[in-house]
Each structure stands twice: as C-alpha cells, then as structure tokens.
Design an enzyme around this catalytic site. Sequence first.
Site, PDB file in Angstrom:
ATOM      1  N   HIS A  73       0.745  -1.246  -0.022  1.00 27.63           N
ATOM      2  CA  HIS A  73      -0.175   0.035  -0.161  1.00 27.63           C
ATOM      3  C   HIS A  73       0.958   1.275  -0.167  1.00 27.63           C
ATOM      4  CE1 HIS A  73      -2.817   2.921   2.129  1.00 27.63           C
ATOM      5  NE2 HIS A  73      -3.332   2.696   0.932  1.00 27.63           N
ATOM      6  N   GLU A  76       1.902   2.134  -3.388  1.00 25.23           N
ATOM      7  CA  GLU A  76       0.487   2.561  -4.214  1.00 25.23           C
ATOM      8  C   GLU A  76       0.674   4.079  -4.136  1.00 25.23           C
ATOM      9  OE1 GLU A  76      -4.064   3.617  -3.572  1.00 25.23           O
ATOM     10  OE2 GLU A  76      -3.494   1.496  -2.927  1.00 25.23           O
ATOM     11  N   HIS A  77       1.056   4.632  -3.026  1.00 24.43           N
ATOM     12  CA  HIS A  77       1.019   6.200  -2.937  1.00 24.43           C
ATOM     13  C   HIS A  77       2.264   6.718  -3.395  1.00 24.43           C
ATOM     14  CE1 HIS A  77      -2.208   7.141   0.267  1.00 24.43           C
ATOM     15  NE2 HIS A  77      -2.219   6.099   0.099  1.00 24.43           N
ATOM     16  N   GLU A 153      -5.068   8.442   6.474  1.00 28.59           N
ATOM     17  CA  GLU A 153      -6.043   7.441   5.518  1.00 28.59           C
ATOM     18  C   GLU A 153      -6.465   6.247   6.622  1.00 28.59           C
ATOM     19  OE1 GLU A 153      -6.271   4.626   1.600  1.00 28.59           O
ATOM     20  OE2 GLU A 153      -4.246   5.774   2.156  1.00 28.59           O
TER      21      GLU A 153
END
Length: 468
Positions: A73, A76-77, A153
């Site tokens: 993840h 992904e950023h 998030e």
Amino acid sequence: MREPIALPLDQPELTADLGGGLVRRTVHPSGLRVLTERMPGARSASIGFWIGVGSRDEQAERPDAPGSLGSTHFLEHLLFKGTPTRDAFSIATEFDRIGAEHNALTAKEYTCYHAKVRDADLEVAVTMLSDMVANSVLDADEFETERGVILEELAMAADDLADVANERFFEAVLGEHPLGRPIGGWPETITEARRADVDRHYRDRYDPSTLVVTAAGAVDHDRLVAQVLAALNASPEERWHTDGAAAPVRREQVVDASPAGAEAPGRASLDSPLEREPRVRITERPSEQVNLLIGTHGFSAGDPRRFAYGIMNSVLGGGMSSRLFQEIREKRGLAYTAYSFGASYSDSGVFAMYAGTAPEKAADVIELSRVELRRLADTEISGEELERALGQIAGSTALALEDSDTRMGRLARAELGSGELFDLDASLERFAAVTPEHIREVAATLAARPLTVVAVGEASRSSLESSD
C-alpha cells in the site's frame, strides 16, 4: 455449454470474440502480458497496469530477514510521487491536462495503477503509467510525507465503524493467514516502515514477469503492445527491459518470486487451521449503532461451487427482496440495511452477513441472520426465488459490462488468477445450471462452519459478550 477462453501462459498470441468485444492477448518473452478488449463505438479507453502482488505477499520481519508489512500500500502512494523525469506535480498536471480519471488500488492479491482517457490520449496514459510503475525514485522526503498521508487514511478508516468491523472480521475468521491482515497495514507498521524495506519490496516484486497491462474501449492492440514495450525499454532500470526471457507469473507462482532466503509469503500460513470455534469479537466505540458481521470462511475464487454460492448470496442478502433485507428491515424494522457477501481469493475466502442496528437490537439481528442461513441450508429455495436471483445477476452483470473499467478489470483478474476468461453468456449458462439443491448444499456447508460475530459500536448496551 459455452466454454471460457483459456489463457495458457505458453501461448504467445490469442484472439477471441468475447460477447461482441474483440479480445487480444500477447504474452511477451519477457513475461509481460498485454490484454485488450475493443468495444465498438467507444471513444475512450480504460487502461490498467496490474502487478500480481498484494498485501498478502508481504513478509513479517524476522531476525534473519527484513520485513515488508505495509509496503504494498505504501508503494501505491509513492509511485505517484516522482520519477527521474517527473516530480509529483508533473504527474498530476499531465493527467489533469488530458482530463484523465486516474488512480490506484491495493488489494490482497494484486495492485493496480489505472486511468481512463479519450482514445486520442491513450499513448499519454501508457507513457505516464509505465514511468510511474517502472521508474519510481521513492524519494526520501516524499516517503515521510506519504507516511503521514497513509496514517491519516488509516485514521479516516478507523472513524468508519463499518470499515472497522470489516477489518476485525477478516482478522477473526482468517487469523494468522496472510489474507487476514489489513490491506493498508496497521498504524504501527506504517509508523515503523523503512524506506529501504519498501524499496526492496519494489525491486524484488515489480518486473515484467509480474506485470499485466489490460485495456478496454477504443484500443488498438498492436499499437498498445508497441507503446508499452517502448516505454519499458526506455526505463533506466535494467530489470524492466524486455529484451530478456522470463516466465510470466500467476498467483500460485508468486511465492516462487520471493527473495532468496525469504519465507514464501503467500503460503506461509496456509497450513494454519481455518476451522475455528464460534466466537464473538467486540470493539467498543461510541456510536448510535452497532455494526455487525456474522459469518465464517467461505470459498476460493476457483471453487466449482462458486456459481451456486453467487445465487445463494443473492437469495440470502443480495437486494431489497432478499431474505435478510425482508426479515430484518421490512418486517421488523431492526436495521436500515442488511445484506450478505462473499470475498473469494486464490486459496481461501470469507462469507458474511452485515447489518447496522441499535445496540439493544443486536442480539435479535444476529439470531435472525443465523436463522435465515440455517433455513437456506435446510430447505430448497422456490423456483420463483431462483428465477429472481438469476435475473438480478444477469441484469447487474450486463449493466456493469457497459463500462470499460469493468471490462478492463475482468481481463486482469482472469489473467492474474484462474487463467480463464468468461464472457457474459458463458457465466450466465453456469448460473442457469445451478439447482435449488446445489444452493442448499452451499448454504449447508457454510451453516455447518463455526460462525464468528464481530460487533463494533456501543456493544456494552447490548446483551453481547465477547468470547475472546
């Protein structure tokens, strides 16, 4: 019965008609795979760069090896944050300049970077996505900035009690299985993440053998293949050059791509027992409702019972006429919404029934959910219910396939997963072959498994007691 399109890894080229859309597939000697579906009349295209690595493939830190929990993840950023030729603002402005809808997603078994653009701008999207996926610099300052963004998030998700219930449910049902971990990681793993470990995960896992490029809409297959190859070969990272030979990798082979000496992450906990004792897991949060999930482990994505499973979910909790919705909301007014769902993966899955209700009504909702599942397990559904479920599945699937994003994703999931691509007719024929007895057997299998109850909210106002 119409057969699905087989996607063997040793077949370099394939062309097929998929319900009116021309599908083409190229397996390049480098291991790269490109699949397209041309949709007549389209003036836009959806494209995705899919890496066959998800959160389940991360490794916990051991004394003899670094860990990578949360890296999928994190990447992904970070892949939006800069390459040797573009900084984060340049990436954002180039996508905005062409009016692209662009984003990324991390799942438990894959990661995708995608865009939807006008047909005239598809080459721009290829250039941008290729640069991001192949050439990210993982800048140290951006790494720290995104650490804060990801923590925010996760905090946002922690304020959504339905999200919290979902994470707790996966943890409770799947336990130490890698699929039981949250996709985004835990706040503590993100806080402790090291750039060197994320970079190692990136370099070990991202290469042409794990990359699948799919596009649907107004797309020319040969031109797209040439554009992708040119973009990757222009990369300063030699591992992305496509002049070498490598075997493409599917889900069952991802574990073989682990770094030398590392534990095979996808299989690490598959021998752990998934059959568990019934349990109630309560997370106390101030709220007006208790978010409930009641369920157990379900079926894998390739299970031959998956079509019966889909119809069972439709009958039990798939719409406003479903049994759960009718019994819990319409007849008793105990919840605003009630439904069931299944999440299936390559080797496991979960099944759950959801409702949000006042704490004082939680016990009644749980019991009604159990009763409805048991009723499906004990008695065959009526012909009218079966017909209604088949119509719901046919209609919702056909409507979804009007969208190029859906078709682009269908190509990728078939390629990364089963290696079989079903068109609408082939799928509906298999649903139509399901009998009431098949549905009863699936429900009976689920009902016989220990049911876990997850409750998030002011459960102290209910009669529920935690069994943990």
